[in-house]
Scaffold this motif. Structure first.
Motif, short mmCIF file in Angstrom:
data_model
loop_
_atom_site.label_atom_id
_atom_site.label_comp_id
_atom_site.label_asym_id
_atom_site.label_seq_id
_atom_site.Cartn_x
_atom_site.Cartn_y
_atom_site.Cartn_z
N ASP B 26 -6.20 -35.46 -52.44
CA ASP B 26 -5.10 -34.54 -52.15
C ASP B 26 -5.37 -33.85 -50.82
O ASP B 26 -6.35 -33.11 -50.69
N CYS B 29 -5.67 -29.90 -50.89
CA CYS B 29 -6.94 -29.47 -51.49
C CYS B 29 -8.11 -29.76 -50.56
O CYS B 29 -9.02 -28.95 -50.42
N HIS B 72 -10.18 -36.70 -60.25
CA HIS B 72 -8.98 -37.53 -60.41
C HIS B 72 -8.61 -38.19 -59.10
O HIS B 72 -7.96 -37.56 -58.28
N SER B 97 -12.12 -30.13 -60.23
CA SER B 97 -10.91 -30.57 -60.92
C SER B 97 -9.97 -29.41 -61.19
O SER B 97 -10.40 -28.27 -61.32
N ALA B 98 -8.69 -29.73 -61.31
CA ALA B 98 -7.71 -28.72 -61.69
C ALA B 98 -7.69 -28.61 -63.21
O ALA B 98 -7.03 -27.75 -63.77
N ASN B 99 -8.44 -29.47 -63.86
CA ASN B 99 -8.46 -29.53 -65.33
C ASN B 99 -9.80 -29.04 -65.85
O ASN B 99 -10.83 -29.64 -65.59
N LYS B 119 -10.40 -26.08 -59.75
CA LYS B 119 -9.53 -25.76 -58.63
C LYS B 119 -8.54 -24.67 -59.06
O LYS B 119 -8.09 -24.68 -60.20
N PRO B 120 -8.12 -23.78 -58.18
CA PRO B 120 -8.56 -23.73 -56.79
C PRO B 120 -9.94 -23.07 -56.68
O PRO B 120 -10.19 -22.03 -57.29
N VAL B 121 -10.79 -23.70 -55.89
CA VAL B 121 -12.17 -23.21 -55.77
C VAL B 121 -12.20 -21.93 -54.94
O VAL B 121 -11.46 -21.79 -53.98
#
Lengths: 150, 169
Positions: B26, B29, B72, B97-99, B119-121
């Motif tokens: 991404d 990101c 991902h 990860s966003a998860n 994320k977001p870090v």
């Protein structure tokens, strides 16, 4: 009290974006990364986001036209879209993404479609508001950098 | 060995200049991650492709101190990359990860990730990642000296990860 009228307008716009829940704390993180070396960072990231996420929106749109729904694929697209959206602090868009993913997990096609419509609305509104915001920001000139807590 | 060099030459400077390889398909990101890492004064290389990351690492594993990668990705599963980096290069890998699903975090741990960030870090989290480099190198050296703790390279990494893992939720 901000003397420069453009800067005052900018502050009002900014406050409204937060108060109305369009943006969250993550946006402040972006602002804190903006400095003399990187004077347009926020606008750069946001522009990149809208450009890149348009592709994801299109993918989801196309996937929703194919029946039966491939919920795994839809969830995958939305996972990435959510990650991207949360990176710029797009609070409302992120909330719709979460809801969409829940509908994917429960295999609720109706829910997905309904949520996606709502998501597109929020996305379009955010885009318009941020475009207007950056337009004023450019006219207002460089803002003082936010104080970073040590 | 990197630790020797760090200790003798750049004792005062490390973690400044720590060499990070950042991988995320991404672009938003990745740009954010790159900027955050630079703000931490690390030396950053980015790529949006896991296969490119692997190629760079295989060409010269001493080029980087740490890898930070999204889970991902379209061209290769982040966990696969993690496994390969752990096996071939023995570099610390941080998953992104966003998860934050516990199952996924668990998968990250069992595949050898030394940290798993959501994320977001935030920059505060990235400011500490250098500890994984030092920790791992110290643990590896103790391993060589101690014949009893003959851990499989993978389990070894897992254990090192277990000691200092921060699961940020």
């Amino acid at each position: 009290m901000e003397r420069n009228p453009m800067r005052r307008q900018l502050q009002v716009m900014r406050k409204s974006l937060f108060d109305q829940g369009y943006l969250d704390e993550q946006f402040v993180q972006l602002e804190e990364l903006q400095d003399d070396a990187n004077p347009n960072f926020v606008e750069e990231v946001v522009t990149l986001y809208f450009r890149d996420s348009a592709r994801l929106i299109l993918n989801i749109e196309q996937a929703l036209e194919r029946k039966p729904f491939d919920f795994n694929k839809l969830d995958g697209y939305m996972h990435q879209f959510k990650g991207s959206s949360s990176s710029i602090g797009a609070k409302r868009v992120k909330a719709e993404s979460t809801l969409f993913r829940e509908y994917c997990k429960s295999g609720n096609g109706e829910g997905c479609m309904r949520t996606f419509q709502q998501l597109k609305k929020e996305y379009a509104t955010l885009r318009k508001k941020l475009e207007a915001y950056f337009q004023v920001a450019r006219q207002a000139g460089p803002m003082e950098t936010a104080c970073r807590p040590k | 060995m990197i630790v020797e060099r760090i200790v003798s030459e750049t004792k005062d400077q490390f973690p400044i200049g720590m060499r990070v390889l950042a991988v995320d398909d991404d672009p938003t990101c990745l740009l954010l991650l790159e900027t955050l890492l630079r703000r931490c004064q690390y030396h950053v290389t980015t790529t949006s492709l896991a296969v490119t990351a692997l190629k760079m690492l295989r060409e010269n594993k001493n080029r980087f101190d740490l890898v930070i990668s999204d889970v991902h990705m379209p061209d290769m599963d982040g966990f696969k990359l993690l496994e390969l980096v752990g096996l071939e290069m023995d570099l610390p890998v941080i998953m992104l990860s966003a998860n934050g699903d516990t199952k996924l975090v668990m998968k990250g741990i069992t595949h050898g990730a030394c940290d798993y960030l959501l994320k977001p870090v935030r920059i505060e989290e990235l400011k500490n990642i250098w500890q994984h480099v030092v920790r791992r190198k110290k643990f590896d050296r103790k391993d060589q000296n101690n014949s009893d703790s003959q851990n499989k390279p993978h389990a070894g990494s897992g254990e090192a990860a277990g000691i200092g893992m921060l699961i940020t939720v």
